[in-house]
Design a protein around this motif. Structure first.
Motif, PDB file in Angstrom:
ATOM      1  N   ASN A  33       9.615  -9.660   5.714  1.00  0.00           N
ATOM      2  CA  ASN A  33      10.870  -9.111   5.189  1.00  0.00           C
ATOM      3  C   ASN A  33      10.947  -9.170   3.673  1.00  0.00           C
ATOM      4  O   ASN A  33      11.997  -8.947   3.102  1.00  0.00           O
ATOM      5  CB  ASN A  33      12.064  -9.857   5.798  1.00  0.00           C
ATOM      6  CG  ASN A  33      12.155  -9.618   7.275  1.00  0.00           C
ATOM      7  OD1 ASN A  33      12.192  -8.485   7.720  1.00  0.00           O
ATOM      8  ND2 ASN A  33      12.179 -10.681   8.055  1.00  0.00           N
ATOM      9  N   ARG A  35      10.968 -11.699   1.588  1.00  0.00           N
ATOM     10  CA  ARG A  35      11.970 -12.679   1.174  1.00  0.00           C
ATOM     11  C   ARG A  35      11.284 -13.995   0.819  1.00  0.00           C
ATOM     12  O   ARG A  35      10.184 -14.271   1.271  1.00  0.00           O
ATOM     13  CB  ARG A  35      12.967 -12.920   2.302  1.00  0.00           C
ATOM     14  CG  ARG A  35      13.700 -11.689   2.755  1.00  0.00           C
ATOM     15  CD  ARG A  35      14.400 -11.897   4.088  1.00  0.00           C
ATOM     16  NE  ARG A  35      15.314 -13.002   4.092  1.00  0.00           N
ATOM     17  CZ  ARG A  35      16.607 -12.905   3.805  1.00  0.00           C
ATOM     18  NH1 ARG A  35      17.116 -11.737   3.506  1.00  0.00           N
ATOM     19  NH2 ARG A  35      17.386 -13.962   3.820  1.00  0.00           N
ATOM     20  N   CYS A  37      12.487 -18.303   0.155  1.00  0.00           N
ATOM     21  CA  CYS A  37      13.545 -19.312   0.185  1.00  0.00           C
ATOM     22  C   CYS A  37      13.115 -20.495  -0.655  1.00  0.00           C
ATOM     23  O   CYS A  37      11.993 -20.994  -0.514  1.00  0.00           O
ATOM     24  CB  CYS A  37      13.797 -19.756   1.636  1.00  0.00           C
ATOM     25  SG  CYS A  37      15.004 -21.095   1.758  1.00  0.00           S
ATOM     26  N   GLU A  60      15.338 -12.944  -8.487  1.00  0.00           N
ATOM     27  CA  GLU A  60      15.005 -11.847  -7.578  1.00  0.00           C
ATOM     28  C   GLU A  60      14.330 -10.699  -8.326  1.00  0.00           C
ATOM     29  O   GLU A  60      13.341 -10.131  -7.844  1.00  0.00           O
ATOM     30  CB  GLU A  60      16.261 -11.344  -6.858  1.00  0.00           C
ATOM     31  CG  GLU A  60      16.790 -12.319  -5.833  1.00  0.00           C
ATOM     32  CD  GLU A  60      18.073 -11.867  -5.172  1.00  0.00           C
ATOM     33  OE1 GLU A  60      18.295 -12.258  -4.019  1.00  0.00           O
ATOM     34  OE2 GLU A  60      18.858 -11.119  -5.800  1.00  0.00           O
ATOM     35  N   ARG A  65      11.634  -9.842  -4.917  1.00  0.00           N
ATOM     36  CA  ARG A  65      11.943 -10.264  -3.547  1.00  0.00           C
ATOM     37  C   ARG A  65      13.388 -10.745  -3.469  1.00  0.00           C
ATOM     38  O   ARG A  65      13.927 -11.222  -4.454  1.00  0.00           O
ATOM     39  CB  ARG A  65      11.066 -11.445  -3.108  1.00  0.00           C
ATOM     40  CG  ARG A  65       9.633 -11.147  -2.934  1.00  0.00           C
ATOM     41  CD  ARG A  65       8.902 -12.393  -2.515  1.00  0.00           C
ATOM     42  NE  ARG A  65       7.582 -12.050  -2.032  1.00  0.00           N
ATOM     43  CZ  ARG A  65       6.897 -12.793  -1.194  1.00  0.00           C
ATOM     44  NH1 ARG A  65       7.384 -13.915  -0.742  1.00  0.00           N
ATOM     45  NH2 ARG A  65       5.707 -12.414  -0.801  1.00  0.00           N
ATOM     46  N   GLN A  66      13.941 -10.667  -2.270  1.00  0.00           N
ATOM     47  CA  GLN A  66      15.250 -11.253  -2.038  1.00  0.00           C
ATOM     48  C   GLN A  66      15.068 -12.769  -1.959  1.00  0.00           C
ATOM     49  O   GLN A  66      14.127 -13.257  -1.327  1.00  0.00           O
ATOM     50  CB  GLN A  66      15.866 -10.725  -0.751  1.00  0.00           C
ATOM     51  CG  GLN A  66      17.288 -11.195  -0.557  1.00  0.00           C
ATOM     52  CD  GLN A  66      17.940 -10.552   0.649  1.00  0.00           C
ATOM     53  OE1 GLN A  66      17.331  -9.772   1.365  1.00  0.00           O
ATOM     54  NE2 GLN A  66      19.188 -10.897   0.874  1.00  0.00           N
ATOM     55  N   THR A  68      16.657 -16.631  -1.137  1.00  0.00           N
ATOM     56  CA  THR A  68      17.636 -17.457  -0.436  1.00  0.00           C
ATOM     57  C   THR A  68      17.507 -18.867  -0.990  1.00  0.00           C
ATOM     58  O   THR A  68      16.395 -19.333  -1.257  1.00  0.00           O
ATOM     59  CB  THR A  68      17.340 -17.480   1.077  1.00  0.00           C
ATOM     60  OG1 THR A  68      17.316 -16.151   1.558  1.00  0.00           O
ATOM     61  CG2 THR A  68      18.380 -18.280   1.832  1.00  0.00           C
ATOM     62  N   ARG A 120      17.058 -14.683  10.932  1.00  0.00           N
ATOM     63  CA  ARG A 120      16.327 -15.195   9.766  1.00  0.00           C
ATOM     64  C   ARG A 120      16.855 -16.527   9.252  1.00  0.00           C
ATOM     65  O   ARG A 120      16.067 -17.406   8.891  1.00  0.00           O
ATOM     66  CB  ARG A 120      16.323 -14.168   8.651  1.00  0.00           C
ATOM     67  CG  ARG A 120      15.422 -12.986   8.937  1.00  0.00           C
ATOM     68  CD  ARG A 120      15.266 -12.107   7.725  1.00  0.00           C
ATOM     69  NE  ARG A 120      16.516 -11.498   7.322  1.00  0.00           N
ATOM     70  CZ  ARG A 120      16.759 -10.197   7.327  1.00  0.00           C
ATOM     71  NH1 ARG A 120      15.821  -9.358   7.703  1.00  0.00           N
ATOM     72  NH2 ARG A 120      17.913  -9.721   6.947  1.00  0.00           N
TER      73      ARG A 120
END
Length: 141
Positions: A33, A35, A37, A60, A65-66, A68, A120
């Motif tokens: 995805n 992402r 973290c 970001e 990338r996103q 978290t 997720r």
């Protein structure tokens, strides 16, 4: 538990810390995805987010990338609650039978938030809890 970081994780953490002035102790990649973290040292999450989320947005943009963020904690119960945020978690109980399972009491209205899109959020929480507290599973109660 001691967590071993890959070279890629160390590079991403260095960039994160350079942009945010917050300390990250771990990072997980979700390549399917696009992402990432970051596990942020307790008490530094506000610095990592920045005013109106501007600081995390810079990260970001730099990573493409996103991102978290999860705030670290000293106890497994607090850690699981933080990993499921922003869901309202009322209580976390750790059960150690054959496997170590964290049962998180989540407000009924926030179950979807705790699970996250396509599962997720809870999957990230499970991965982090396993890496840092040897918790085999997280179940919502």
């Amino acid at each position: 538990m001691r967590v071993t970081l890959s070279d890629a994780a160390r590079r991403h953490i260095a960039l994160f810390e350079d942009v945010t002035d917050a300390t990250a102790v771990d990072c997980l990649f979700d390549d399917t995805n696009d992402r990432i973290c970051f596990l942020v040292t307790a008490g530094e999450i506000a610095d990592a987010i920045g005013p109106d989320g501007q600081t995390v947005e810079k990260v970001e943009q730099r990573l493409g990338r996103q991102v978290t963020l999860v705030e670290n904690a000293d106890t497994p119960e607090a850690f699981v609650a933080n990993a499921l945020a922003p869901a309202a978690v009322y209580n976390v109980t750790i059960s150690e039978n054959r496997d170590t399972v964290a049962y998180a009491e989540v407000d009924r209205a926030d179950r979807g938030v705790a699970i996250g899109a396509d599962g997720r959020r809870i999957e990230t929480a499970r991965r982090l809890a396993k890496r840092h507290f040897d918790i085999d599973d997280i179940e919502l109660a």
